[in-house]
Design a protein around this motif. Structure first.
Motif, mmCIF file in Angstrom:
data_model
loop_
_atom_site.group_PDB
_atom_site.id
_atom_site.type_symbol
_atom_site.label_atom_id
_atom_site.label_comp_id
_atom_site.label_asym_id
_atom_site.label_seq_id
_atom_site.Cartn_x
_atom_site.Cartn_y
_atom_site.Cartn_z
ATOM 1 N N GLU A 1 0.911 -1.244 -0.118
ATOM 2 C CA GLU A 1 -0.045 -0.097 0.028
ATOM 3 C C GLU A 1 0.944 1.044 -0.120
ATOM 4 N N THR A 2 0.279 2.559 -0.474
ATOM 5 C CA THR A 2 1.087 3.802 -0.460
ATOM 6 C C THR A 2 0.462 4.478 0.947
ATOM 7 N N TRP A 3 1.586 5.033 1.780
ATOM 8 C CA TRP A 3 1.200 5.885 2.804
ATOM 9 C C TRP A 3 1.684 7.371 2.788
ATOM 10 N N LEU A 4 1.132 8.202 3.199
ATOM 11 C CA LEU A 4 1.067 9.630 3.061
ATOM 12 C C LEU A 4 1.381 9.897 4.413
ATOM 13 N N TYR A 5 2.765 10.518 4.727
ATOM 14 C CA TYR A 5 3.265 11.142 5.884
ATOM 15 C C TYR A 5 3.311 12.582 5.784
ATOM 16 N N ARG A 6 2.605 13.408 6.249
ATOM 17 C CA ARG A 6 2.414 14.897 6.084
ATOM 18 C C ARG A 6 3.682 15.323 6.944
ATOM 19 N N GLY A 7 4.223 16.393 6.440
ATOM 20 C CA GLY A 7 5.116 17.282 7.087
ATOM 21 C C GLY A 7 4.628 18.206 8.047
ATOM 22 N N SER A 8 5.267 18.672 9.149
ATOM 23 C CA SER A 8 6.775 18.495 8.956
ATOM 24 C C SER A 8 7.387 17.450 9.866
ATOM 25 N N PHE A 9 8.545 16.951 9.971
ATOM 26 C CA PHE A 9 9.170 15.917 10.694
ATOM 27 C C PHE A 9 10.412 16.400 11.725
ATOM 28 N N GLY A 10 10.363 15.624 12.588
ATOM 29 C CA GLY A 10 11.276 16.079 13.897
ATOM 30 C C GLY A 10 12.385 14.810 13.967
ATOM 31 N N ARG A 11 13.322 15.301 14.452
ATOM 32 C CA ARG A 11 14.366 14.042 15.077
ATOM 33 C C ARG A 11 13.977 13.339 16.157
ATOM 34 N N SER A 12 12.891 13.471 16.809
ATOM 35 C CA SER A 12 12.337 12.626 17.802
ATOM 36 C C SER A 12 11.379 11.675 17.008
ATOM 37 N N GLY A 13 11.273 11.662 15.776
ATOM 38 C CA GLY A 13 10.181 10.889 14.902
ATOM 39 C C GLY A 13 8.783 11.427 14.967
ATOM 40 N N SER A 14 8.582 12.662 15.265
ATOM 41 C CA SER A 14 7.479 13.269 15.040
ATOM 42 C C SER A 14 7.035 13.556 13.641
ATOM 43 N N THR A 15 5.755 13.273 13.198
ATOM 44 C CA THR A 15 5.295 13.678 11.767
ATOM 45 C C THR A 15 4.058 14.251 11.843
#
Length: 444
Positions: free
Chosen positions: A181-195
Motif C-alpha cells: 500500500e502507499t502511505w502519506l506522511y504529512r510534514g513537518s518531521f522531527g528528529r524525535s520521530g514526530s510527523t
C-alpha cells in the motif's frame, strides 16, 4: 543564550562520534532548503546513490558525493546501518538504500536523505522493512531517525519512497510503499520521530496493490502530484496500472488510472505547456524489447498518450528481445531551452557484438512533446573502451549539478559510472565526473 559553536568545535565533536566532517560551510537559513538535495546547505546540489559495502560488512551502503562550485567534489561520505547515529544494524539480507529520496523534511535549511531498507528484520518481524531519515546539517548528513510504519505497512516497508509538498502547506511530505500500500506522511518531521498525520492511499474495495512511486507537478498548480504504479484485480485478473493522484489541501485526491505495465516513471514538461507529462518505462514489453509510454499532462490531469520504442522514426538501433528499452528514466532540461528532456536507459543493448554493453537514448523535448526525430544515442564508450556486460544506463539521473542552467546526466554502469555535463549539444565524456563506489541507483 546558547553559545554559537565554531566550525572547529563541530568538527571535533563529529570526529569523536566517528562521523567524518565533510564540509563546514556557513549555516543555512531557517527556511526550506533551496535545493532538495543540498545536504550541507552550501548552495550546491549533492549526489546520493547506492554504493558498495565495506569489506567485511553487509546490509547496504549509500554513497554521497558533495557538490562544489564546479560540480561534484572528490570527498565522499558512506552511510550504512553501522554508521554512528544511524538506527539498526547491517544484516546480510538487508538492502539499506534500495530506495532513496530527499527533501528538507524538518525545514531547517538543510536537505535530508530518505533511505528505504525494504528487507529489514525488526524483532520477530522478518522483512518488515524500514525507512530512515538521515538529517542534513552544515557538516553534511549526520544522525538518523526511523519513520514509524503504521499497522498494515509492515511488510517491505520502504519498497519505494517519494517526497513533495502534496498539500501545498510549505512543508515537504513523504510517500512510502509498505505492505503493498502507499502511505502519506504529512510534514513537518522531527528528529524525535514526530510527523504530521499519516493516511493510507488506497483504492477502497478495488483490489489495488502499490509497488512504485513518482512525484511531480502535472496539472500546473503549486502542489506536488503523485503517480503510483501498481496492480489491480479487474474481472478476476491482475492488471498492471498507473494511478494519478492530484495534490490538494487535504493531501492527495484520486484521479484517473491507466493500464500500463511499467516498472518506472518520470515526470517532466516535455512540450513546455505548463503541465507535467508522465513517462512510463516498459522494459519487459514485447519480449523484453521495451517501450516508452507518455501520458500527457493537462490542467485536469493526465489525458492522451503516445508510445515510443527503438523502431520509432529517428531513434537509433532496432528493437531486439531483452534490450530492455526504458529500464531507467529521468527527466530534466539538458540543453537549457526550457523544455524537459528524457533520458532512457537501455542497459542490455548489444552493440557491435558486445553483449549487454548498454547505452542511453536522450529524447529532446520540444513543440508537441517528445519526438524520436530529436533523439541522441549516448553509448557506453563515452567511459572508455567498449565493454561487455557493462549495463550502461541501468540507472540514470538528470539534474543540474554544475550551476550552468543545464541538467547533467548521471549514468550508472557495472563498470565506470559518471556524470556527463549538460551542453547545448550532446552530453559527452569530456570533463565528466566519475562517481566512486557506485553500486546501486540514484536518489530520486
Amino acid at each position: 543564550m546558547i553559545p554559537r559553536r565554531t566550525a572547529a568545535a563541530l568538527a571535533a565533536t563529529l570526529l569523536a562520534t566517528g562521523v567524518t566532517p565533510l564540509f563546514l560551510g556557513s549555516p543555512a537559513s531557517a527556511a526550506v532548503a533551496k535545493h532538495y538535495d543540498d545536504f550541507n546547505g552550501d548552495g550546491h546540489r549533492d549526489v546520493a546513490y547506492g554504493g558498495y559495502n565495506d569489506d567485511g560488512r553487509v546490509g547496504g551502503t549509500v554513497t554521497v558525493v558533495y557538490g562544489t562550485a564546479s560540480g561534484p567534489g572528490t570527498p565522499i561520505q558512506r552511510i550504512h546501518q553501522d554508521t554512528a547515529g544511524i538506527p539498526g544494524s547491517g544484516e546480510e539480507d538487508d538492502r539499506f538504500g534500495e530506495s532513496l529520496a530527499s527533501a528538507d523534511l524538518n525545514k531547517d535549511g538543510y536537505a535530508d536523505l530518505v533511505v528505504g531498507n525494504p528487507t529489514e528484520h525488526v524483532g520477530s518481524e522478518q522483512y518488515r522493512g524500514s525507512v530512515t531519515i538521515v538529517w542534513g546539517s552544515a557538516s553534511g548528513l549526520s544522525g538518523g531517525t526511523e519513520v514509524t510504519p503504521k499497522s498494515g505497512a509492515q511488510g517491505h516497508f520502504g519498497s519505494d519512497v517519494a517526497t513533495g509538498d502534496f498539500n501545498g502547506d510549505g512543508s515537504p511530505d513523504l510517500a512510502v510503499v509498505g505492505g503493498y500500500e502507499t502511505w502519506l506522511y504529512r510534514g513537518s518531521f522531527g528528529r524525535s520521530g514526530s510527523t504530521g498525520s499519516v493516511s493510507k492511499i488506497d483504492k477502497v474495495d478495488a483490489g489495488w496493490y502499490s509497488y512504485g512511486l513518482a512525484a511531480g507537478r502535472i496539472n500546473g498548480d503549486s502542489k506536488t502530484d503523485l503517480v503510483i504504479l501498481g496492480e489491480q484485480f479487474v474481472d478476476g485478473q491482475t492488471v498492471e496500472r498507473a494511478w494519478y493522484l492530484k495534490g490538494s489541501a487535504s493531501g492527495l485526491t484520486s484521479g484517473p488510472s491507466k493500464t500500463v505495465a511499467a516498472t518506472t516513471a518520470a515526470i517532466g514538461d516535455f512540450d513546455k505547456n505548463g503541465y507535467g507529462d508522465i513517462a512510463f518505462g516498459r522494459p519487459y514489453s514485447h519480449d523484453g524489447k521495451g517501450s516508452l509510454l507518455v501520458w500527457r499532462g493537462t490542467s485536469s490531469g493526465p489525458s492522451g498518450s503516445a508510445m515510443y520504442n527503438q523502431a520509432s522514426s529517428g531513434v537509433s538501433g532496432s528493437p531486439e528481445a531483452d534490450d530492455n528499452f526504458g529500464y531507467a528514466l529521468s527527466a530534466g532540461d539538458v540543453d537549457g531551452d526550457g523544455y524537459a528532456d528524457l533520458a532512457v536507459g537501455v542497459p542490455h543493448e548489444d552493440v557491435n557484438g558486445s553483449e549487454d554493453q548498454g547505452g542511453v537514448h536522450l529524447f529532446r523535448g520540444g513543440a508537441g512533446g517528445l519526438s524520436g526525430l530529436r533523439t541522441t544515442w549516448i553509448p557506453q564508450t563515452v567511459t572508455g573502451p567498449a565493454a561487455e556486460y557493462a549495463a550502461f544506463g541501468y540507472t540514470v539521473r538528470l539534474r543540474d549539478v554544475t550551476h550552468d542552467g543545464r541538467a547533467d546526466m548521471g549514468v550508472g554502469a557495472a563498470g565506470t559510472s559518471l556524470i556527463l555535463r549538460g551542453t547545448t549539444g550532446t552530453p559527452s565524456g569530456t570533463g565528466a565526473f566519475v562517481l566512486p563506489e557506485f553500486g546501486g541507483e540514484f536518489a530520486d
